[in-house]
Write an enzyme that holds these catalytic residues in place. Sequence first.
Site, PDB file in Angstrom:
ATOM      1  N   LYS A 198       0.682  -1.173  -0.093  1.00 48.53           N
ATOM      2  CA  LYS A 198      -0.176  -0.103   0.229  1.00 48.53           C
ATOM      3  C   LYS A 198       0.801   1.253  -0.034  1.00 48.53           C
ATOM      4  CE  LYS A 198      -3.721   2.410   2.600  1.00 48.53           C
ATOM      5  NZ  LYS A 198      -4.528   2.237   3.696  1.00 48.53           N
ATOM      6  N   ARG A 208     -10.779   9.880   1.123  1.00 45.86           N
ATOM      7  CA  ARG A 208     -10.682  10.652   2.688  1.00 45.86           C
ATOM      8  C   ARG A 208     -11.689  11.769   2.731  1.00 45.86           C
ATOM      9  NH1 ARG A 208      -3.854  10.810   2.490  1.00 45.86           N
ATOM     10  NH2 ARG A 208      -3.683   8.529   3.007  1.00 45.86           N
ATOM     11  N   GLU A 236       7.496  -7.227   1.390  1.00 45.46           N
ATOM     12  CA  GLU A 236       6.602  -7.101   2.268  1.00 45.46           C
ATOM     13  C   GLU A 236       5.555  -8.393   1.782  1.00 45.46           C
ATOM     14  OE1 GLU A 236       5.085  -5.325   4.194  1.00 45.46           O
ATOM     15  OE2 GLU A 236       5.993  -3.320   4.349  1.00 45.46           O
ATOM     16  N   LYS A 251      -2.255  -1.716  -3.817  1.00 45.30           N
ATOM     17  CA  LYS A 251      -3.013  -0.260  -3.778  1.00 45.30           C
ATOM     18  C   LYS A 251      -2.003   0.834  -3.947  1.00 45.30           C
ATOM     19  CE  LYS A 251      -6.341   2.172  -0.844  1.00 45.30           C
ATOM     20  NZ  LYS A 251      -6.862   2.281   0.357  1.00 45.30           N
ATOM     21  N   SER A 277      -9.803   5.685  -5.238  1.00 45.54           N
ATOM     22  CA  SER A 277     -10.769   6.665  -5.591  1.00 45.54           C
ATOM     23  C   SER A 277     -10.303   7.603  -6.687  1.00 45.54           C
ATOM     24  CB  SER A 277     -11.249   7.494  -4.210  1.00 45.54           C
ATOM     25  OG  SER A 277     -10.048   7.935  -3.578  1.00 45.54           O
ATOM     26  N   TYR A 316     -14.862   1.030  -7.546  1.00 47.42           N
ATOM     27  CA  TYR A 316     -16.081   1.584  -7.545  1.00 47.42           C
ATOM     28  C   TYR A 316     -16.913   1.647  -8.704  1.00 47.42           C
ATOM     29  CZ  TYR A 316     -13.711   3.601  -3.457  1.00 47.42           C
ATOM     30  OH  TYR A 316     -12.742   3.531  -2.366  1.00 47.42           O
TER      31      TYR A 316
END
Length: 328
Positions: A198, A208, A236, A251, A277, A316
Amino acid sequence: MLPTHRPRRNRKSQVIRDMVQETRLTTHDFIYPVFLIEGQNQKLEVKSMPGVYRYSADRIIDEIGAAVDLGINSFAPFPAINDSLKDRLARESTNLNGLYLKAVADIKRQFPDVAIMTDVAMDPYSSDGHDGVVDVDSGEILNDASLEVLGQMALAQARAGADIIGPSDMMDGRVAWIREVLDSNGFSNVSIMSYTAKYASAFYGPFRDALDSAPKKGDKKSYQMNPANRLEALRELALDEAEGADMVMIKPALSYLDIIREVKNHTNLPVTAYNVSGEYALVRAAALNGWVDGERTMMEVLMSIKRAGADAILTYFAKDAAEVLRRG
């Protein structure tokens, strides 16, 4: 000399193009993120995400039902918590009668066959707006103190009916910690989809706005990854695999297609990607201004994420893309 090899022969008709198509999108690829707000009969558009809404718990049921009718069966709810309920230890995150956990339980009760992926991070509930506990003196994000909070948050979400826990906080060791908490409390069948890579991205702004969860001070660069780094994602990945993650996530998605492919090449776990977003807002704004064909651009973006190696995509665009796929 005329060419002997003519790749165009495989492009000469729609039937042949469909026959040799390498990558296909289906509604099974989509995880639909939805936003929850307090109140009754509320449906409020997110100004920075045209076409995306925040729903009260009663209205979210209708939205999920409409998505299920389109063939979408996986959902990721995110809560917008009233400031009066926020504190530095995110205590509201474990309130089974609070907005988020009650809504998760209601969704599972009404749609028992859908998969619900919950978000584990402190920022929606934190008065500091950070994903972990903030030291009051230094402002440092305290990794190990945060694990205690995140583990209890994950446990509460499992009790509410979550199928998949999604730790998005980027604290070190949180996958192993959450796995131990879940297993020791009888939730060994609850999956963990770790936000493995991320990045500290500029593409999160509209999200946000939707949750009013921006940090009150500082930024998230001390725990989210540097956008310049590729090999760090593999480190990671190795840690999350060793700690017991069932799935891994990248992400954002669109500016990190190379990372999706790199991770896919180095793991046998399912790889997911979050079409975030800001990526949504860029396409939607350009389409509303007539600068691009919105539908074609949307499908090209999603196809590129799938082609890069994503087994599932949080987006979305899920409902809009499902409508396109239904038309064929």
